[in-house]
Design an enzyme around this catalytic site. Structure first.
Site, PDB file in Angstrom:
ATOM      1  N   CYS A  36       0.883  -1.160   0.000  1.00 55.40           N
ATOM      2  CA  CYS A  36       0.000   0.000   0.000  1.00 55.40           C
ATOM      3  C   CYS A  36       0.920   1.208   0.000  1.00 55.40           C
ATOM      4  O   CYS A  36       1.526   1.526   1.022  1.00 55.40           O
ATOM      5  CB  CYS A  36      -0.907   0.006   1.232  1.00 55.40           C
ATOM      6  SG  CYS A  36      -1.836   1.543   1.386  1.00 55.40           S
ATOM      7  N   CYS A  69      -0.586   4.319   2.269  1.00 57.13           N
ATOM      8  CA  CYS A  69      -0.598   4.240   3.748  1.00 57.13           C
ATOM      9  C   CYS A  69      -0.145   2.845   4.143  1.00 57.13           C
ATOM     10  O   CYS A  69       1.016   2.533   3.966  1.00 57.13           O
ATOM     11  CB  CYS A  69      -1.962   4.629   4.317  1.00 57.13           C
ATOM     12  SG  CYS A  69      -3.385   3.896   3.486  1.00 57.13           S
ATOM     13  N   SER A  70      -1.041   1.999   4.659  1.00 57.11           N
ATOM     14  CA  SER A  70      -0.621   0.647   5.037  1.00 57.11           C
ATOM     15  C   SER A  70      -1.811  -0.294   4.986  1.00 57.11           C
ATOM     16  O   SER A  70      -1.964  -1.147   5.846  1.00 57.11           O
ATOM     17  CB  SER A  70       0.022   0.653   6.423  1.00 57.11           C
ATOM     18  OG  SER A  70      -0.884   1.211   7.363  1.00 57.11           O
ATOM     19  N   CYS A  71      -2.680  -0.150   3.972  1.00 60.17           N
ATOM     20  CA  CYS A  71      -3.871  -1.005   3.845  1.00 60.17           C
ATOM     21  C   CYS A  71      -3.459  -2.476   3.815  1.00 60.17           C
ATOM     22  O   CYS A  71      -2.478  -2.838   3.159  1.00 60.17           O
ATOM     23  CB  CYS A  71      -4.640  -0.648   2.579  1.00 60.17           C
ATOM     24  SG  CYS A  71      -5.336   1.009   2.663  1.00 60.17           S
TER      25      CYS A  71
END
Lengths: 215, 101
Positions: free
Chosen positions: A119, A122-124
């Protein structure tokens, strides 16, 4: 051996033995998150219970649950077809509830294609299935570089793909949450589903490695 | 809004830089790819970030780019790809005749 009542050390030593409370070391972003969350609750955007429920759903996931889903797909063709058609529907029977508008999207590794997930924004991550992502998945280094030079990053994870294999990076930038369905390793023909589950790792489900042959 | 593009269509990602919560990564704006999947309709995150409902929902697509399109100096296999999700309003039909002229 000192006896109770011995008190010949200085009090500065006592002070050093205390761990600071976590609240004493909160960083800027942790404080900002709390402030924004409290404001959103005050404004009625969501309730405190909805926030708690969100964490509960995310905490349901863990890599063992992901491994169960992968091993099932390796041994049950109908389940595999369902997983690749609509991952959210397939994993519902494992009480995995995807959050908000997100949908689980499984991508299958084959002899020709290797998939890896990032991602970049962000950090999905598919938390309701796999739990919280590893720290490196959230690092700027991984996020920037795996999209730009995936083969170098895979090599740093010890992953060298056979010649002719296409690398397909998936930037998880919107509403899909990705699961890599690794290839079932050779030499596992007689394995039970439980034995297969034991071989599947979190990193293989992100795609930075493959599921190795049993040793 | 129904999907306007189909799997296999060549599309260009709009090259614009509005402020706000944008899910179209900078690095892919202005690049050309192929529709790999049509995912259905989803609320517009650019609106939802402002606590609005994000309606009407927008078609969301998975677009596949050649790594060499995303990064002209890419030095892996030329067949390697980068897939990502792009909302309808960021897609433009590819017009090769106009682009080459």
């Amino acid at each position: 051996m000192p006896t109770i009542g011995d008190h010949d050390h200085s009090h500065e030593d006592h002070e050093r033995t205390f761990q600071p409370d976590e609240e004493d070391s909160l960083g800027y972003y942790a404080i900002a998150e709390m402030a924004v969350r409290e404001l959103l609750i005050e404004r009625g955007i969501f309730t405190a219970d909805e926030f708690r429920r969100h964490l509960e759903v995310a905490d349901h996931g863990n890599q063992a649950l992901g491994a169960k889903v992968v091993a099932r797909a390796w041994t049950d063709p109908d389940f595999k077809a369902s997983l690749l058609r609509d991952g959210s529907v397939a994993v519902a029977e494992y009480d995995v509830e995807m959050l908000g508008h997100t949908r689980l999207y499984a991508v299958e590794n084959t002899h020709d294609v290797h998939n890896v997930i990032v991602c970049t924004l962000c950090s999905c991550y598919p938390k309701p299935l796999l739990g919280l992502p590893p720290d490196w998945y959230k690092s700027r280094n991984y996020r920037a570089r795996v999209a730009r030079e995936p083969r170098k990053v895979l090599a740093e994870f010890g992953t060298f793909l056979p010649e002719g294999v296409t690398v397909r990076v998936h930037d998880s930038n919107a509403d899909m949450r990705y699961l890599v369905l690794p290839m079932r390793p050779a030499g596992t023909e007689g394995y039970t589903v439980e034995q297969l589950e034991g071989l599947v790792t979190r990193d293989a489900m992100i795609g930075v490695t493959v599921v190795g042959a049993p040793v | 809004m129904s999907a306007r593009f189909a799997i296999g269509d060549t599309v260009r990602i709009a090259e614009r830089y509005p402020p706000g919560h944008i899910r179209t990564p900078y690095y892919i704006r202005g690049k050309t790819g192929v529709v790999a999947d049509v995912l259905g309709a989803f609320p517009n995150p650019e609106e939802r970030a402002k606590a609005r409902d994000g309606l009407p929902e927008l078609p969301l697509y998975r677009i596949r780019f050649r790594q060499t399109e995303a990064w002209p100096d890419y030095d892996g296999d030329p067949g390697d790809t980068l897939d990502m999700e792009i909302y309808h309003h960021w897609l433009e039909p590819d017009k090769p005749a106009e682009r080459s002229g």
